[in-house]
Design a protein around this motif. Structure first.
Motif, PDB file in Angstrom:
ATOM      1  N   ASP A 478       0.811  -1.227   0.000  1.00  0.00           N
ATOM      2  CA  ASP A 478       0.000   0.000   0.000  1.00  0.00           C
ATOM      3  C   ASP A 478       0.841   1.272   0.000  1.00  0.00           C
ATOM      4  O   ASP A 478       0.304   2.374  -0.044  1.00  0.00           O
ATOM      5  N   GLY A 479       2.181   1.131   0.065  1.00  0.00           N
ATOM      6  CA  GLY A 479       3.065   2.289   0.005  1.00  0.00           C
ATOM      7  C   GLY A 479       3.143   3.114   1.279  1.00  0.00           C
ATOM      8  O   GLY A 479       3.848   4.134   1.317  1.00  0.00           O
ATOM      9  N   GLU A 480       2.449   2.711   2.351  1.00  0.00           N
ATOM     10  CA  GLU A 480       2.460   3.463   3.604  1.00  0.00           C
ATOM     11  C   GLU A 480       3.694   3.111   4.449  1.00  0.00           C
ATOM     12  O   GLU A 480       4.288   2.036   4.307  1.00  0.00           O
ATOM     13  N   ARG A 481       4.022   4.052   5.325  1.00  0.00           N
ATOM     14  CA  ARG A 481       5.161   3.851   6.232  1.00  0.00           C
ATOM     15  C   ARG A 481       4.636   3.391   7.588  1.00  0.00           C
ATOM     16  O   ARG A 481       3.700   3.970   8.129  1.00  0.00           O
ATOM     17  N   LEU A 521       6.924  -8.405   0.116  1.00  0.00           N
ATOM     18  CA  LEU A 521       8.162  -8.481   0.894  1.00  0.00           C
ATOM     19  C   LEU A 521       8.090  -7.683   2.186  1.00  0.00           C
ATOM     20  O   LEU A 521       8.838  -7.958   3.128  1.00  0.00           O
ATOM     21  N   ALA A 522       7.180  -6.687   2.206  1.00  0.00           N
ATOM     22  CA  ALA A 522       7.215  -5.753   3.337  1.00  0.00           C
ATOM     23  C   ALA A 522       5.832  -5.458   3.896  1.00  0.00           C
ATOM     24  O   ALA A 522       5.639  -4.435   4.543  1.00  0.00           O
ATOM     25  N   ASP A 523       4.882  -6.349   3.691  1.00  0.00           N
ATOM     26  CA  ASP A 523       3.548  -6.137   4.262  1.00  0.00           C
ATOM     27  C   ASP A 523       3.016  -7.451   4.828  1.00  0.00           C
ATOM     28  O   ASP A 523       2.130  -8.102   4.266  1.00  0.00           O
ATOM     29  N   GLY A 524       3.553  -7.819   5.969  1.00  0.00           N
ATOM     30  CA  GLY A 524       3.125  -9.049   6.636  1.00  0.00           C
ATOM     31  C   GLY A 524       1.662  -9.018   7.029  1.00  0.00           C
ATOM     32  O   GLY A 524       1.006 -10.059   7.074  1.00  0.00           O
ATOM     33  N   ASN A 603      18.046  -4.670   2.464  1.00  0.00           N
ATOM     34  CA  ASN A 603      16.628  -4.402   2.751  1.00  0.00           C
ATOM     35  C   ASN A 603      16.251  -3.022   2.210  1.00  0.00           C
ATOM     36  O   ASN A 603      16.490  -1.993   2.852  1.00  0.00           O
ATOM     37  N   ALA A 604      15.645  -3.031   1.019  1.00  0.00           N
ATOM     38  CA  ALA A 604      15.237  -1.771   0.405  1.00  0.00           C
ATOM     39  C   ALA A 604      13.936  -1.249   0.996  1.00  0.00           C
ATOM     40  O   ALA A 604      13.566  -0.091   0.763  1.00  0.00           O
ATOM     41  N   SER A 605      13.230  -2.073   1.756  1.00  0.00           N
ATOM     42  CA  SER A 605      11.956  -1.645   2.344  1.00  0.00           C
ATOM     43  C   SER A 605      12.147  -0.911   3.668  1.00  0.00           C
ATOM     44  O   SER A 605      11.257  -0.170   4.103  1.00  0.00           O
ATOM     45  N   ALA A 606      13.283  -1.135   4.333  1.00  0.00           N
ATOM     46  CA  ALA A 606      13.536  -0.504   5.630  1.00  0.00           C
ATOM     47  C   ALA A 606      13.752   0.989   5.452  1.00  0.00           C
ATOM     48  O   ALA A 606      14.158   1.466   4.390  1.00  0.00           O
ATOM     49  N   GLN A 607      13.449   1.738   6.515  1.00  0.00           N
ATOM     50  CA  GLN A 607      13.690   3.186   6.537  1.00  0.00           C
ATOM     51  C   GLN A 607      14.574   3.531   7.733  1.00  0.00           C
ATOM     52  O   GLN A 607      14.129   3.429   8.867  1.00  0.00           O
TER      53      GLN A 607
END
Length: 679
Positions: A478-481, A521-524, A603-607
Motif C-alpha cells: 500500500d506504500g504506507e510507512r 516483501l514488506a507487508d506481513g 533491505n530496500a523496504s527498511a527506513q
C-alpha cells in the motif's frame, strides 16, 4: 348534619380526657342513660384530642408561616450557614487529666499524659477538696505543662486537672462570640462570670433564667451546683455552609510534619462557586492573627478544593491547631471553621519526593517509569515495605493509582492511562514502613504528555504497543510507512510452548501473482490477512499467531498480531540478534518472488534502507531480555516469514547467522508475532 326526631350525644363545654372507658353492660336496656355513658366518654376523648391537635398545628403554622421552605430546612440553614452555634456539656462528662506531681512555688505540672490539654485554658487543680484555679501557658511535652502562675500548694499524686471542680466550672475557650452569646445553665445557686482580656466579671441573670454573654468573651465560669450548660452564639448568616475540619480531627496525634489538612465539602448558600479555600495553622495556644503557617487552594476547572498539604515542615513532637474558611467568586468569606488541635509525631516515615518524571517534564511517553526519593524515617529507623503512587488529571481526579505496592521503586504506569496530546497530569507518591506505617503523600509533581506516543523508528528496543520497536518499514503493497513492533516472548512459539509449525499443511501456493498477498516483501499484515481469507486452519504457523496472540483480550492488550513478511523479519534479526555468531555474508536466493541474489540483510523496504550484513554487523543485541536465554530472545534457529516465493516455497530466516533462505511450506519452523502502527 343532624336529623329531626333523633337524639344525638353532645360533648360537654370543657371536655376532659378519660384514662379508661367503662364497658357496655347488658342491662337496663330500657334506660338509655345507662348504656350511653360509655359513648359519651368516647366523644369527650375525641373532642379533647381534636383541640390538642389543632393547638399544636396552629403553633407549627405560626413558626413556619407562609414560607415554602420547611421548618426543618430553616433550622438546617441556621446551623449549617452559621446563624447559630451551640455548645452544650454535662459537667459529669467534663474530661479530667491525672496529675503525677505538682509542687508549691513551681509553675509546671507533671501529668500522666498531656493529650487533650489546651494551652491558655483555665483549669481547676483538684486535690481531695483542695482546689486551685490555674491556667495552662504551654504544653511542654507529652507529660508536662507550664502554667501562667506559680502553684500555691503542693498536691498529691492522684490529683486531677479539669475544667470542673466540686463547686465550679470553666467553659472551653469561646471562639465565635463576635456578636455575643446566651448561656443557659441547669443547677442550683449559680453565679456566672465572663473572662475577657485578663479579668473576670460577674454576669447578671436575666428574668428568664439565662445570662447574656458580651461580645468578645473568651471564657465563662459558673460557680454552684451546675449540672448542664448550653452556650448559644449569635453569628451572621454565612454565604457558605459552616466550615468543619475533617482531618486532622480534634486531638489527633502522631501526624507527620507535613500533614494534609482536609475540610468539609463546599456548599454555597446561593450557588456561587468557590474562589479559594484558606488554611491557617498555629502552635496550640497561639494567635490566629499571626499564624505559624497559612496557605490557600484554588479550584481546578470549577472543582472546589477541599484539602491542602502543608509544604513547610512543622516541628516534631509539638501540638498545633488549624482552621480554614472559604471565599466565593463574589469575594464573600465564610466564617472560620472551629479550630481543632493535632500533634506531630517524634518518629514517622518521611514523605517522599518525585524524582522521575522530573517536575514540569514535557513529552512524557505513555508508560513513564515513576521513581521516588529514597525511603527515609524522621527520628528513627524502619523497613521500607511498600510504595503507593497515584496520577491525577488537571481537574484533580485520580485516573490511576497503585497502593502499597511491594514494588518499592521504578513503578511503570500501564498503557492506556496517560493520554497523548500535551495533556497535563500530576504524580503523588507515598512510602510505607513496617513499624511506623505510611508517610504523608508527596507534594504533587506535574508533567505533560507527549503530543504523540508513537516513538521514532530509531528508538530501537523501546517498549511500545505491547512489544518493542524494531524500526520503520515501507509497505510494498500500500506504500504506507509503518513502525514495526515485535512481540515479547509471549508471541514466540519457541519461548511460549517450545513448538514449531508448518507454514501450510499442503505444498500448494496461495497465489502465483507477484505483489499480491501473500507475495509481498514488506507487508506481513496483508500477507497474514490473505492466509485468513484462504482458511486459517490450512496455515498452522499463522494459526498459532491467531490462537496465542489474537484470541481473547489479545497479547498485551492487542489483537492485531501477524506473521511478519521477509523484510520485516530481517529488521528483527538486525536489531534483536540473540547471539554472537558471525553473520553469513552469502547471497540469498535469486529466483522466484523477491529473488535478487543480494547479500543477506539487504533491505530496500527498511527506513532508512539497509545494506547487506558484514561478518560483525549486526552484532548481538544490547537488550538483555533479547540476548540468548532472555525472556524475549528469539531462538538461534529458522523462523517463518509470511512471504510466498513460488509455487512450492516460502521465505524464512536463520536467527543464528542471518541466513535468508526459502523452503517448502510443509517444513516445520518457529513463529514470532509482530504488529505495526501507521506513521
Amino acid at each position: 348534619m343532624t336529623e329531626p326526631n333523633k337524639e344525638y350525644l353532645q360533648p360537654s363545654e370543657s371536655p376532659k380526657f378519660n384514662d379508661a372507658i367503662e364497658g357496655v353492660a347488658p342491662r337496663a336496656v330500657d334506660h338509655p342513660t345507662t348504656w350511653n355513658v360509655p359513648y359519651f366518654q368516647l366523644i369527650e376523648n375525641d373532642h379533647w384530642l381534636r383541640e390538642k391537635v389543632q393547638a399544636v398545628t396552629d403553633q407549627v403554622l405560626e413558626i413556619v408561616g407562609s414560607d415554602p421552605v420547611s421548618l426543618s430546612d430553616q433550622l438546617e440553614a441556621l446551623v449549617q450557614y452559621g446563624a447559630q452555634q451551640v455548645f452544650t456539656e454535662r459537667t459529669s462528662n467534663t474530661e479530667s487529666f491525672n496529675v503525677v506531681s505538682a509542687v508549691s512555688g513551681d509553675d509546671s505540672i507533671d501529668m500522666e499524659s498531656t493529650v487533650g490539654i489546651k494551652e491558655n485554658q483555665h483549669y481547676y487543680l483538684n486535690d481531695a477538696g483542695n482546689v486551685q484555679s490555674v491556667r495552662v501557658k504551654k504544653v511542654l511535652s507529652a507529660q508536662r505543662v507550664v502554667l501562667t502562675q506559680q502553684l500555691l500548694s503542693t498536691v498529691a499524686t492522684g490529683a486531677t486537672l479539669s475544667r470542673k471542680s466540686p463547686t465550679s466550672y470553666f467553659s472551653p475557650q469561646l471562639t465565635n462570640t463576635e456578636r455575643g452569646a446566651m448561656l443557659h445553665a441547669i443547677g442550683g445557686a449559680l453565679q456566672v462570670k465572663q473572662f475577657t482580656g485578663s479579668s473576670w466579671q460577674t454576669l447578671p441573670r436575666r428574668a428568664n433564667g439565662g445570662y447574656d454573654i458580651p461580645a468578645g468573651t473568651e471564657w465563662v465560669s459558673v460557680a454552684g451546683e451546675l449540672e448542664r450548660v448550653a452556650i448559644v452564639s449569635d453569628l451572621p448568616i454565612g454565604v457558605t455552609r459552616r466550615p468543619k475540619n475533617v482531618t486532622p480531627s480534634e486531638s489527633a496525634q502522631g501526624q507527620t510534619t507535613t500533614p494534609i489538612l482536609t475540610g468539609g465539602a463546599y456548599y454555597p448558600l446561593y450557588g456561587v462557586p468557590q474562589a479559594k479555600r484558606q488554611f491557617q495553622v498555629i502552635t496550640n495556644g497561639g494567635d490566629f492573627s499571626a499564624p505559624l503557617y497559612e496557605a490557600e487552594e484554588t479550584p481546578l476547572e470549577q472543582v472546589p478544593r477541599l484539602k491542602h498539604t502543608i509544604t513547610t515542615a512543622l516541628d516534631i513532637s509539638q501540638q498545633f491547631a488549624w482552621r480554614y474558611r472559604d471565599q466565593n467568586e463574589e469575594g464573600e468569606f465564610s466564617v472560620w471553621s472551629t479550630p481543632t488541635t493535632f500533634g506531630t509525631a517524634a518518629t514517622y516515615v518521611a514523605a517522599p519526593t518525585i524524582n522521575s518524571p522530573v517536575a514540569a517534564a514535557i513529552d512524557v511517553p505513555e508508560q513513564p517509569v515513576i521513581e521516588l526519593s529514597d525511603f527515609a524515617v524522621t527520628g528513627g529507623t524502619d523497613t521500607h515495605t511498600g510504595t503507593s503512587v497515584r496520577i491525577k488529571n488537571a481537574a484533580g481526579m485520580v485516573v490511576w493509582e497503585q497502593l502499597n505496592s511491594p514494588t518499592l521503586d521504578k513503578i511503570t504506569v500501564p498503557a492506556g492511562i496517560i493520554q497523548q496530546g500535551g495533556i497535563q497530569y500530576t504524580i503523588e507518591g507515598q512510602h510505607h514502613g513496617q513499624t511506623y506505617g505510611e508517610s504523608a503523600w508527596s507534594e504533587p509533581s506535574s508533567f505533560t504528555s507527549a503530543l504523540s506516543f508513537i516513538p521514532s523508528g530509531s528508538d530501537i528496543g523501546a517498549p511500545y504497543g505491547g512489544g518493542y520497536v524494531m524500526g520503520e518499514i515501507i509497505s510494498d503493497y500500500d506504500g504506507e510507512r509503518y513502525l514495526l513492533i515485535v512481540s515479547d516472548g509471549g508471541g514466540d512459539s519457541s519461548q511460549k510452548d517450545g513448538t514449531t509449525h508448518l507454514w501450510r499443511n499442503a505444498n500448494t501456493a496461495v497465489t502465483n501473482t507477484p505483489s499480491k498477498p501473500p507475495m509481498t516483501l514488506a507487508d506481513g499484515r496483508a500477507n497474514h490477512n490473505a492466509l485468513i481469507a484462504a482458511g486459517i486452519t490450512l496455515f498452522p504457523a499463522a494459526k498459532w499467531v491467531e490462537d496465542n496472540c489474537n484470541a481473547g483480550g489479545g497479547l498485551n492488550g492487542h489483537k492485531d498480531w501477524y506473521l511478519p513478511s521477509r523484510d520485516e523479519l530481517e529488521l528483527i534479526y538486525r536489531n534483536a540478534k540473540p547471539g554472537t555468531t558471525e553473520n553469513s555474508t552469502s547471497a540469498r536466493y535469486n529466483s522466484g518472488f523477491g529473488g535478487d541474489g543480494a547479500v543477506y540483510g539487504t533491505n530496500a523496504s527498511a527506513q532508512p534502507t539497509n545494506e547487506g550484513y558484514t561478518v560483525g554487523s549486526p552484532g548481538q543485541t544490547a537488550a538483555d531480555s533479547f540476548k540468548e536465554g532472555g525472556a524475549d530472545a528469539l531462538a538461534a534457529e529458522y523462523y517463518w516469514s509470511s512471504t510466498e516465493v513460488d509455487a512450492n516455497n516460502t521465505s524464512l530466516q536463520n536467527f543464528r547467522n542471518g541466513e535468508q533462505a526459502v523452503t517448502i511450506r510443509t517444513s516445520s519452523r518457529r513463529v514470532r508475532a509482530v504488529r505495526r502502527v501507521k506513521l
